[in-house]
Design an enzyme around this catalytic site. Structure first.
Site, PDB file in Angstrom:
ATOM      1  N   CYS A 170     -41.110  -2.268 -21.440  1.00  0.00           N
ATOM      2  CA  CYS A 170     -39.870  -1.532 -21.688  1.00  0.00           C
ATOM      3  C   CYS A 170     -38.853  -1.851 -20.589  1.00  0.00           C
ATOM      4  O   CYS A 170     -39.164  -1.752 -19.407  1.00  0.00           O
ATOM      5  CB  CYS A 170     -40.194  -0.045 -21.729  1.00  0.00           C
ATOM      6  SG  CYS A 170     -38.913   1.019 -21.107  1.00  0.00           S
ATOM      7  N   GLU A 171     -37.657  -2.259 -21.003  1.00  0.00           N
ATOM      8  CA  GLU A 171     -36.669  -2.677 -20.004  1.00  0.00           C
ATOM      9  C   GLU A 171     -36.001  -1.492 -19.295  1.00  0.00           C
ATOM     10  O   GLU A 171     -35.281  -1.665 -18.330  1.00  0.00           O
ATOM     11  CB  GLU A 171     -35.612  -3.587 -20.623  1.00  0.00           C
ATOM     12  CG  GLU A 171     -34.625  -2.917 -21.546  1.00  0.00           C
ATOM     13  CD  GLU A 171     -33.644  -3.919 -22.150  1.00  0.00           C
ATOM     14  OE1 GLU A 171     -33.952  -5.120 -22.180  1.00  0.00           O
ATOM     15  OE2 GLU A 171     -32.561  -3.479 -22.586  1.00  0.00           O
ATOM     16  N   HIS A 172     -36.240  -0.293 -19.787  1.00  0.00           N
ATOM     17  CA  HIS A 172     -35.644   0.881 -19.128  1.00  0.00           C
ATOM     18  C   HIS A 172     -36.506   1.410 -18.003  1.00  0.00           C
ATOM     19  O   HIS A 172     -35.996   2.016 -17.064  1.00  0.00           O
ATOM     20  CB  HIS A 172     -35.402   1.990 -20.154  1.00  0.00           C
ATOM     21  CG  HIS A 172     -34.494   1.573 -21.260  1.00  0.00           C
ATOM     22  ND1 HIS A 172     -34.753   1.844 -22.593  1.00  0.00           N
ATOM     23  CD2 HIS A 172     -33.339   0.880 -21.232  1.00  0.00           C
ATOM     24  CE1 HIS A 172     -33.788   1.333 -23.336  1.00  0.00           C
ATOM     25  NE2 HIS A 172     -32.920   0.745 -22.535  1.00  0.00           N
ATOM     26  N   HIS A 173     -37.823   1.218 -18.109  1.00  0.00           N
ATOM     27  CA  HIS A 173     -38.740   1.767 -17.097  1.00  0.00           C
ATOM     28  C   HIS A 173     -39.697   0.735 -16.520  1.00  0.00           C
ATOM     29  O   HIS A 173     -40.472   1.045 -15.627  1.00  0.00           O
ATOM     30  CB  HIS A 173     -39.571   2.911 -17.710  1.00  0.00           C
ATOM     31  CG  HIS A 173     -38.748   4.035 -18.236  1.00  0.00           C
ATOM     32  ND1 HIS A 173     -38.313   4.088 -19.542  1.00  0.00           N
ATOM     33  CD2 HIS A 173     -38.262   5.145 -17.626  1.00  0.00           C
ATOM     34  CE1 HIS A 173     -37.596   5.188 -19.723  1.00  0.00           C
ATOM     35  NE2 HIS A 173     -37.549   5.851 -18.587  1.00  0.00           N
TER      36      HIS A 173
ATOM     37  N   GLN B 246     -37.723  -2.086 -28.275  1.00  0.00           N
ATOM     38  CA  GLN B 246     -38.483  -2.428 -29.478  1.00  0.00           C
ATOM     39  C   GLN B 246     -37.583  -2.863 -30.631  1.00  0.00           C
ATOM     40  O   GLN B 246     -37.941  -3.748 -31.411  1.00  0.00           O
ATOM     41  CB  GLN B 246     -39.354  -1.235 -29.883  1.00  0.00           C
ATOM     42  CG  GLN B 246     -40.310  -1.572 -31.018  1.00  0.00           C
ATOM     43  CD  GLN B 246     -41.256  -0.439 -31.337  1.00  0.00           C
ATOM     44  OE1 GLN B 246     -41.679   0.302 -30.448  1.00  0.00           O
ATOM     45  NE2 GLN B 246     -41.591  -0.288 -32.610  1.00  0.00           N
TER      46      GLN B 246
ATOM     47  N   HIS C 113     -45.180   3.380 -26.263  1.00  0.00           N
ATOM     48  CA  HIS C 113     -44.378   3.127 -25.058  1.00  0.00           C
ATOM     49  C   HIS C 113     -44.946   3.992 -23.941  1.00  0.00           C
ATOM     50  O   HIS C 113     -44.903   5.223 -24.037  1.00  0.00           O
ATOM     51  CB  HIS C 113     -42.915   3.503 -25.305  1.00  0.00           C
ATOM     52  CG  HIS C 113     -42.234   2.608 -26.296  1.00  0.00           C
ATOM     53  ND1 HIS C 113     -41.094   1.903 -25.987  1.00  0.00           N
ATOM     54  CD2 HIS C 113     -42.539   2.292 -27.570  1.00  0.00           C
ATOM     55  CE1 HIS C 113     -40.723   1.187 -27.039  1.00  0.00           C
ATOM     56  NE2 HIS C 113     -41.584   1.415 -28.014  1.00  0.00           N
TER      57      HIS C 113
ATOM     58  N   CYS D  69     -43.766   4.627 -21.214  1.00  0.00           N
ATOM     59  CA  CYS D  69     -42.740   5.468 -20.589  1.00  0.00           C
ATOM     60  C   CYS D  69     -42.605   6.811 -21.308  1.00  0.00           C
ATOM     61  O   CYS D  69     -42.111   7.779 -20.737  1.00  0.00           O
ATOM     62  CB  CYS D  69     -41.400   4.745 -20.525  1.00  0.00           C
ATOM     63  SG  CYS D  69     -40.766   4.246 -22.128  1.00  0.00           S
TER      64      CYS D  69
HETATM   65 ZN   LIG Z   1     -38.994   3.119 -21.355  1.00  0.00          ZN
END
Ligand SMILES: [Zn+2]
Length: 226
Positions: A114-117, A155, A183, A185
């Site tokens: 995941c590119e956010h976390h 995703q 995910h 996260c």
């Molecule tokens: Zn994430």
């Protein structure tokens, strides 16, 4: 469900000409100016800094190799799909046996991040296409899924990138992908819902027709005990 709705809405706003731009992984123009071997060294130092700031003793035997190990893992494994030189070659074959029905590759392993976390996304992809005269080797579909998975991802974008790559290779719009993934996260932090998973889908060309879409979704549901 929310995510499915989001994608449908997004795509309806984007005409085909602008489709490719919108699903590109956001990369800097000079993303590959630094050779991978140099990137490993630079990232190693940054990981060392993070652990040091956290207060870890990097002289401890158990930790001494961690910065380099993490840096190599980023470049050579987890994020190897950022570098176009790692893209699987896209050779196709003529559909000489004239198979005209859909081909479904089920339960393809998805290991992404995941590119956010920067936490894992773990799931399965189901991919289908109807040949327009060209076919690909079966493992090629797995390799394409793996290549686009090996990036910091969301995703929704991953689903679209897989479909678009196969549409380009096979020279047909008739490609579909359903992706079901957990995910971490969501599962281990934040809301900490260990059970939930996220489903995204993209249906191109004939797969937008009700009957064809249903056939594909029915094949996915088929249970086989091999
Ligand atoms: Zn994430």
């Amino acid at each position: 469900m929310k995510i499915k709705k989001f994608i449908t809405k997004e795509l309806s706003r984007i005409d085909d000409d602008h489709f490719s731009e919108s699903i590109k992984t956001p990369l800097k123009k000079d993303a590959f100016k630094i050779p991978d071997i140099e990137k490993v060294k630079l990232i190693e130092q940054k990981v060392r800094d993070i652990l040091d700031i956290l207060g870890m003793d990097l002289n401890d035997d158990s930790l001494a190799g961690t910065p380099k190990r993490v840096a190599k893992m980023f470049i050579n494994e987890l994020f190897s799909g950022l570098n176009p030189t790692n893209k699987p070659n896209s050779s196709t074959f003529i559909n000489s046996y004239k198979y005209g029905e859909m081909l479904v590759e089920k339960n393809i392993t998805v290991n992404s991040t995941c590119e956010h976390h920067l936490l894992p996304i773990v799931g399965i992809a189901h991919v289908a296409y109807i040949s327009n005269g060209k076919v690909v080797g079966l493992s090629k579909i797995n390799r394409i899924v793996d290549y686009y998975s090996k990036r910091p991802q969301v995703q929704e974008r991953l689903t679209l990138q897989i479909v678009q790559e196969l549409q380009n290779i096979l020279n047909t719009k008739d490609v579909a992908c359903v992706l079901d993934a957990k995910h971490l996260c969501v599962n281990i932090r934040g809301i900490r819902d260990a059970q939930s998973s996220t489903v995204t889908s993209e249906f191109g060309g004939k797969f937008r027709e009700k009957e064809i879409k249903k056939e594909f979704l029915d094949y996915i549901k088929l249970e086989a005990n091999f």
